[in-house]
Structure formats: C-alpha cells, structure tokens
Design an enzyme around this catalytic site. Structure first.
Site, short mmCIF file in Angstrom:
data_model
loop_
_atom_site.label_atom_id
_atom_site.label_comp_id
_atom_site.label_asym_id
_atom_site.label_seq_id
_atom_site.Cartn_x
_atom_site.Cartn_y
_atom_site.Cartn_z
N ARG A 165 0.85 -1.21 0.00
CA ARG A 165 0.00 0.00 0.00
C ARG A 165 0.88 1.25 0.00
O ARG A 165 0.60 2.22 -0.70
CB ARG A 165 -0.92 -0.01 1.22
CG ARG A 165 -2.21 -0.81 1.04
CD ARG A 165 -1.98 -2.29 0.78
NE ARG A 165 -3.21 -3.03 0.69
CZ ARG A 165 -3.78 -3.66 1.73
NH1 ARG A 165 -3.21 -3.65 2.91
NH2 ARG A 165 -4.91 -4.31 1.55
N ASP A 194 -0.09 -6.98 -3.11
CA ASP A 194 -1.50 -6.70 -2.81
C ASP A 194 -2.09 -5.95 -4.01
O ASP A 194 -1.39 -5.72 -5.01
CB ASP A 194 -1.63 -5.88 -1.51
CG ASP A 194 -2.91 -6.23 -0.75
OD1 ASP A 194 -4.00 -6.14 -1.36
OD2 ASP A 194 -2.84 -6.61 0.43
N HIS A 265 -6.73 -10.29 -3.41
CA HIS A 265 -5.85 -9.11 -3.27
C HIS A 265 -4.85 -9.08 -4.43
O HIS A 265 -3.66 -8.88 -4.22
CB HIS A 265 -5.11 -9.14 -1.93
CG HIS A 265 -5.97 -8.71 -0.77
ND1 HIS A 265 -6.19 -7.39 -0.46
CD2 HIS A 265 -6.67 -9.43 0.14
CE1 HIS A 265 -6.99 -7.31 0.60
NE2 HIS A 265 -7.31 -8.53 0.98
N ASP A 331 -6.60 -14.17 2.53
CA ASP A 331 -7.65 -13.39 3.22
C ASP A 331 -8.57 -12.72 2.22
O ASP A 331 -8.21 -12.50 1.07
CB ASP A 331 -6.99 -12.32 4.09
CG ASP A 331 -6.12 -11.37 3.27
OD1 ASP A 331 -5.34 -11.86 2.43
OD2 ASP A 331 -6.21 -10.15 3.46
N GLU A 332 -9.76 -12.39 2.67
CA GLU A 332 -10.70 -11.52 1.97
C GLU A 332 -10.80 -11.84 0.48
O GLU A 332 -10.43 -11.03 -0.36
CB GLU A 332 -10.28 -10.05 2.17
CG GLU A 332 -10.29 -9.65 3.63
CD GLU A 332 -9.82 -8.21 3.88
OE1 GLU A 332 -10.36 -7.58 4.78
OE2 GLU A 332 -8.90 -7.75 3.17
N TRP A 399 -6.42 -13.59 12.46
CA TRP A 399 -6.48 -12.12 12.43
C TRP A 399 -7.85 -11.55 12.74
O TRP A 399 -7.98 -10.52 13.36
CB TRP A 399 -5.96 -11.58 11.09
CG TRP A 399 -6.85 -11.75 9.89
CD1 TRP A 399 -6.94 -12.84 9.08
CD2 TRP A 399 -7.75 -10.78 9.34
NE1 TRP A 399 -7.83 -12.63 8.06
CE2 TRP A 399 -8.35 -11.36 8.20
CE3 TRP A 399 -8.13 -9.48 9.69
CZ2 TRP A 399 -9.30 -10.69 7.41
CZ3 TRP A 399 -9.06 -8.81 8.91
CH2 TRP A 399 -9.64 -9.42 7.79
N ASP A 426 -2.12 -0.59 12.73
CA ASP A 426 -2.63 0.54 11.94
C ASP A 426 -3.84 1.18 12.61
O ASP A 426 -4.31 2.23 12.15
CB ASP A 426 -2.98 0.10 10.50
CG ASP A 426 -4.00 -1.03 10.44
OD1 ASP A 426 -4.07 -1.85 11.40
OD2 ASP A 426 -4.73 -1.13 9.43
N TRP A 478 -0.41 -2.60 8.76
CA TRP A 478 -0.97 -2.33 7.42
C TRP A 478 -0.74 -0.87 7.11
O TRP A 478 -0.76 -0.01 8.01
CB TRP A 478 -2.47 -2.68 7.41
CG TRP A 478 -2.72 -4.13 7.70
CD1 TRP A 478 -3.20 -4.66 8.86
CD2 TRP A 478 -2.51 -5.23 6.82
NE1 TRP A 478 -3.29 -6.03 8.76
CE2 TRP A 478 -2.87 -6.41 7.52
CE3 TRP A 478 -2.03 -5.35 5.51
CZ2 TRP A 478 -2.78 -7.69 6.96
CZ3 TRP A 478 -1.95 -6.62 4.95
CH2 TRP A 478 -2.31 -7.76 5.66
#
Ligand code: TNX
Length: 555
Positions: A165, A194, A265, A331-332, A399, A426, A478
């Site tokens: 990021r 990512d 991601h 993840d996600e 997480w 974060d 993050w």
C-alpha cells in the site's frame, strides 16, 4: 531452567577470562531492559565492566565458529569488539540440552561471560548487553555487574510490514529490522504483494514489477473520498535488494517470511498478467488499485495460473532460503468473479467441487504441495481454514478474532496469533488530539501500547497440547493510511516494544507500570535512531506535521 544445574554440563570452554581489564567508574542507575529478562540480578552503586575500549577478544576465541558468530552479534548490536592476540574479556560457553534461544550472561568488572546452546541465541544476548550499556558516573559507557538468565515464552515473535500500500525503502527496512532485533522479535512477515502494488522482482514475470509496482494515484489518506493523482506510488525490490535485506535480517537473528497473496488481493498482479484472472467475465479490466478495501480481482483456476504460481514460488524459495514457511495470504477473497466466470464454473465441475470456497481450498492445497517440494510449509490468513478443512500442516494466522484460534487448534493446526484489534498497529492510539494521526479506520481507536500489553496469548479452555501449537504472536502494520515513514514510525513505536514483551513473558510475569518506566528508558535509543515515536502523551517525537502530510509526489 536453572543455570547452576547446567554448569556441570558445559561442553566446551572456549577461552579464559583475562584479568587485565580495568573496572568502570561506579554505575548509577540500572538499565531499562525490554523485554524484561526472565531473571536479572543487576548491581548498581559499584563499578562495572568498562566498555570505553570495547570488549577484547583473543584470536583463539575469535577463530571458533561460536566466537566469530558472537563477534558479529556484538558488532551488529553496536558493541565494539577489539581483536587481541592473547587477552580476552569474553568467555563463551556452549551448554547442551537447553532451548535454542536460551542464554545467560554474567558480567564482572573483569569480563563478560555468555552461555548459549545454539548460535541463534547470540544476537539475543548481544542485544541484552547493548540495552544494558549505561553511562557510569564518569560519563563513560559501561555494563553493570549482573547475572542474567533468559529465554522467550513464545518461539514466533513477529511483525508484519505492508509495503504494497505504501512502499518502504531498503534503508527503512533495515532500520525496522534493527528495531525488531533490539526488542528480540525474530520473524519479519513481509507483505510484498496486494491490489495496490507488487513489490518483488520475479525474473520469469518482469511485468509484475514493470507494470504491477506502479499506481497512478492514491486514495486521499486523510479524507478518503477521492483519488489523488498527484500521489502516485511506485517501488519494488530487485532480487539483489531482497538478498541484501534477507542477509541483514539473518545476521540479526531475524527470519523473513515473505507473503505472496493467493488467490485474492491481486489487482496488481492481474494488471500485469490479465490472462491469469477471470478474463471471461464481462467488463474484466484489472488495474493496479488506487483505492483501498476488498477488490474483486482474484486469480482464475487455470493451468497457466497454477504454472505461474509454481514458478513464482520457486523463485521466492530461492530468495528466502532460510524461511521455513512461506505465507500465501488467502484473506478476503470475494467469490464474485468465480461465480460469474464460465471457466471457473467448469473447473468446479471437472474437479467435483461443490462451492466456490472449494476453489480457494484447491489453490491453498496447490501452494502447499508446491512448497512442500522445496521443504517449506505454508502460513495462511485464517480464512484458508474457515470454510473448508485444510491439511493440518498449514499454519493458520489468526487475524479476524482470537475466537478463531480454538477451532484452528482443534483441527490440528499450529497457529500464530495476530488478532485485531490488539495487534493491528494501523489502528488508532487514541482520538485526536491524543493521537494526531487519528483517522477513523475502524471503531477501535484506543489501541495504545497499554492495550497491546494487556493481551493474553494463553487462551482459556485449551489442552496443554493445543496450547503448545500456538507458535507465537505478531503485530500487523498495514499501511493504507501511512503515506510517509514518519507516520509509520509513530504507529509502530512504542507498540512494538509492548508486543515484544507480550511475546517474551507469560502474562503473570508482566507488569505494565514497570514496563512504562522501562519504556521511557528507551527514548535515548529511539532518538539515536532519529525515530518519530509516540511519546507518553501522544505527541510525535519529531514530526507532528507528518501525521497529516501526504506522501510526497514523484519529482
Ligand atoms: C484487513 S488483515 C486486511 C488487510 C487490510 C487491513 C486493514 C488481513 C488479512 N486483511 O488487507 O490492510 O484489514 O486493517
């Protein structure tokens, strides 16, 4: 572990302590050690060992493998070592039958003796000596007379750094590694890929970095309502950079665990190689993401995608030769594209998969098998285990909630605890003005070091065998809203110190008030590294303006 009981077991005495060293002036205050050693007996008011001329080491000691490793560890911790022909102020002992990270130190005005089983404990002992260095009453550097015996509660003591990021330079990564080493963290989880940027050179797929490491703008990190095209973000590590950083970390007792996100991601990867995604769906047009959150672009279950993963993981294993685990993300993963893609649906039929979740399971097991060929195990975020059973050799990184730990342990996995909100570095450390960096990223705005310190990784209602499969803990930094390194530091320090002590000592041996005092004792060190840390009242030490300053535009 009782050190006295070990003495008869000592298998080798590498050198004798010289008797010529001059003692220091008397020592005033005891040093502030973080993490607090398991046992420390430190004498003040009397002379200690003078470090004015470093530590003398004779050539016989320095030529042994343990001796040369000790010299490197001391030097890396900032303690000068002086070669001498026959005189030595350092005694090294190797004791068998103790944990690899166990060490003991004994300091007298004449010399220093260190006992370890495994060279891996030398950077830990060296950091304790560096932290224990104080100014004697004459202002010169010295070590107090002391006896320390120490070993960590948790084997895995980690920090995750997100460079996708917002990119961090090689120099910045090295400073982060020095900081981790000082507080005895031993695993750096490097989030290299990512949606917003692919940050590691892969020789077989050059477009990953020529295209995937660059985004034309960034979501405004303060208002979060528009893309700021004056804030492009670029940057990646060449393979040479990676080797350099891996070596730098290794010499300081830190293993780097790289993360390659599979299968979600992945907007940056797919911007570079769109054919590896679900290219048969309408409107498919992946781009390196400029906004944050969860994006739809995920890998397609195609032969060429699996071949790609095999090739990338092979290069990754070569670049990280001592990483026992490779993190494969997981993840996600929104399943929208797989639901729409005729090819993904066909793949499900051919492989007898009932749901789209099974496609993710297929990806996870594919990576697991590929990495097993290189003798590595996988770590994945907790979603890899949640909606399907996964080979128990996979390590689950918890997480979303500590509540997910028990099911993973019951399914036979080893786990690493990095649950939000405690270990989400974060998250805010107080509302404005207590935290000038405050942005309402979540409802959890009060994650200050005290909050981190209170975490108890020993979860209730687990059998001792299940407890033993908790490898350790990790803080996750993050970087969506950390557009500059000053703000990154403000979020990291001092929470990193609290995290380090949580990993080192069981809860019943920790003392928050005492830790708070020892923390103030670190300020000189932070200043010597010119770090913009968060002071007690929330003030950024150096750079208040950085809290609301955006990333500088590319020249
Ligand atoms: C969730 S934690 C994510 C990250 C974000 C983070 C922000 C995890 C495995 N995924 O992609 O950066 O929240 O706090």
């Amino acid at each position: 572990m009782n050190a006295r009981a070990l003495i008869p077991l000592l298998s080798s005495l590498l050198s004798a302590t010289g008797a010529l060293a001059a003692p220091s002036a008397p020592i005033g205050e005891a040093p502030a050690l973080i993490p607090q050693p398991v046992r420390a007996d430190i004498q003040t008011g009397i002379p200690g060992f003078s470090l004015e001329h470093g530590i003398k080491i004779d050539s016989r000691t320095s030529r042994t493998p343990l001796g040369s490793a000790a010299i490197r560890a001391l030097q890396n911790a900032g303690i000068p070592v002086l070669p001498e022909e026959n005189e030595s102020e350092l005694t090294l002992r190797q004791a068998r039958g103790i944990a690899p990270e166990w060490y003991s130190i004994s300091v007298s005005p004449e010399g220093i003796s260190i006992t370890v089983n495994d060279p891996r404990a030398l950077p830990l002992a060296a950091q304790t000596l560096a932290q224990a260095t104080v100014q004697a009453k004459d202002g010169k550097p010295a070590l107090p007379v002391m006896d320390i015996e120490d070993q960590p509660h948790m084997a895995y003591r980690g920090l995750m750094v997100d460079v996708s990021r917002h990119f961090r330079s090689i120099g910045e990564m090295k400073q982060i590694i020095r900081l981790m080493a000082r507080y005895k963290l031993n695993h750096l989880h490097w989030h290299l890929t990512d949606d917003q940027g692919w940050r590691i050179e892969i020789k077989q797929y050059p477009k990953l970095t020529t295209i995937g490491s660059h985004r034309p703008g960034t979501w405004d990190t303060i208002t979060r309502d528009h893309i700021n095209t004056s804030k492009p973000e670029s940057g990646y590590y060449t393979q040479q950079d990676i080797r350099d950083i891996v070596t730098y970390a290794r010499e300081r007792g830190i293993t780097i665990i790289p993360e390659i996100e599979v299968p979600g991601h992945n907007s940056a990867l797919l911007a570079a190689y769109p054919e590896l995604g679900n290219s048969d769906i309408e409107g498919y047009n992946p781009e390196v993401a400029c906004t944050f959150g969860v994006h739809d672009n995920i890998l397609a279950p195609k032969p060429e995608t699996f071949r790609f993963l095999s090739n990338v993981l092979q290069e990754i294993c070569a670049l990280f030769p001592d990483a026992p685990y490779i993190h494969i993300g997981g993840d996600e993963v929104p399943r929208t594209q797989w639901k729409k893609s005729p090819q993904a649906q066909q793949f499900m039929k051919e492989h007898g998969l009932a749901t789209e979740a099974d496609i993710q399971r297929h990806f996870t097991h594919y990576c697991l098998a590929e990495l097993a060929k290189h003798n590595r195990r996988i770590i994945g975020w907790d979603e890899i285990q949640q909606d399907s059973s996964i080979d128990p050799s996979a390590i689950i990184m918890i997480w979303r909630s500590s509540k997910l730990a028990a099911p993973a342990l019951k399914a036979g996995h080893q786990i690493i605890l990095s649950p939000l909100p405690h270990f989400y570095l974060d998250y805010g450390q107080g509302k404005y003005p207590k935290d000038p960096s405050y942005t309402p990223i979540t409802d959890h705005w009060n994650c200050d070091w005290q909050f981190v310190y209170d975490y108890d990784p020993n979860l209730p209602d687990l059998t001792p065998e299940q407890q033993s499969r908790i490898l350790g803990i990790q803080g996750n930094l993050w970087s969506e809203y950390l557009p500059n390194y000053s703000k990154f530091q403000y979020m990291l320090i001092p929470r990193l110190c609290a995290l380090a002590e949580v990993a080192w000592l069981p809860k019943n041996q920790r003392n928050k008030e005492n830790f708070g005092k020892r923390l103030i004792g670190q300020y000189n060190y932070f200043d010597s590294e010119q770090l913009n840390f968060r002071e007690e009242d929330g003030t950024p030490r150096i750079d208040r303006e950085a809290m609301t300053r955006e990333h500088p535009a590319e020249p």
